[in-house]
Design an enzyme around this catalytic site. Sequence first.
Site, PDB file in Angstrom:
ATOM      1  N   ARG A   1     -64.073  33.830 -25.767  1.00 49.96           N
ATOM      2  CA  ARG A   1     -63.056  34.879 -25.961  1.00 49.96           C
ATOM      3  C   ARG A   1     -63.654  36.194 -25.486  1.00 49.96           C
ATOM      4  NH1 ARG A   1     -61.620  38.603 -29.987  1.00 49.96           N
ATOM      5  NH2 ARG A   1     -59.357  38.867 -30.293  1.00 49.96           N
TER       6      ARG A   1
ATOM      7  N   LYS B   1     -69.545  43.064 -28.579  1.00 50.20           N
ATOM      8  CA  LYS B   1     -69.711  43.293 -30.015  1.00 50.20           C
ATOM      9  C   LYS B   1     -71.000  44.033 -30.354  1.00 50.20           C
ATOM     10  CE  LYS B   1     -66.534  39.887 -31.869  1.00 50.20           C
ATOM     11  NZ  LYS B   1     -66.333  38.680 -32.691  1.00 50.20           N
TER      12      LYS B   1
END
Length: 399
Positions: free
Chosen positions: A374, A340
Amino acid sequence: MAIEIGIKFIDNLQQARTEIMAVGSDAAGWQRMAPKAVHRVLKLTGVTPVQANIIKQEMLARGGEAAVARGVVNCSVEATDVLLMATLKQYQEFIAKLKMQPFGLPKLAERLQQALDNLEGRPLRRLNCRGRELTLGGRTLVMGILNATPDSFSDGGRYQEPAAALEHALHMVEAGADIIDLGGVSTRPGHSQVSEEEELKRVLPVLQRLVQEVPVPISVDTWRARVAREALAVGAHIINDQWALRGDPGLAAVIAQYQVPVILMHNGRDNQYRDIMSEMIAFLRQGIDLACAAGLARENIIIDPGIGFAKTYQQNLEVLRRLKELNVLGCPILLGTSRKSVIAKTLDLPVDQRVEGTGATVALGIAGGADIIRVHDVKEMVRVARMTDAIVRGNSHVG
């Protein structure tokens, strides 16, 4: 013989008992002393001056402390935060006294006790995903990301075809994935809105192959009730909702009908917070309440802090630093930091070179209480998780 001085960090009653027993105290001793060895600092928000004055008086009488706003004494403020500081022994006596007070304080006493119980740790338990079981608490579980989208920030367009998606899912399972998370809508910054029909067109053909041929539970990443209903009819095992049941008012009932696990993620329309963790906890608690009110068992609820959603760069880092505060809710925590922008902005690296940064967030996330991670890079993050588990959970061999 010189006396040496050491320090012990006691996080819960079990650790307190272990340390006291190691000294050689008898059973009666550690049972009496253990609650005195654990110190908790709890923050209350939205407390009226009348409530705050009683809380402070009763906590001081037990030997603890309660920090309140200056205007509480003369009621010149409408509301205040309260910072409670006490040992578990002091909290026991304080809560017992609070139950006898007016002004809604008995209800607060119940919630305080629940919060303290949640902070003692979550027991090992099995999550029933429509016949496919996952064990939570023994080791960190790994969720592999599968994007059936043309525009995801990391792998958009690579796995839209069912055959390619299935091959990648099986590869992730072979690498150690415990769950596969299938999504049909990109959530990257600046993504385009996608209709229900388009989302279903992307998800269902892939899902049909996955539920037949992949041996682990399949999660579907959607906030829409219709998409969830059709995915569950096909055989999906988990629903991953990025809006914690706020995006579609019909979703809670669909999930409750099937009694499948749900992941509730923190999200928002902006990044303006007075205290990000307090507001995140309130948001997630409301999502939990919505799920339970619809009839979903609380044991089927997982929470996600939503790294990268409605948060600035600094706020994302703060959430990662303070992740363990989410343990007050008593739900398993899923952490999704893989590749991210918080990693990109820290290391100034393109999306395909963020594995080390992801590994750092995964390791610290597990130390902060994450039960599921995740990720895109399953093989590498499985290794990070196993090493971290050996340190944090005491698993010298987790298989």
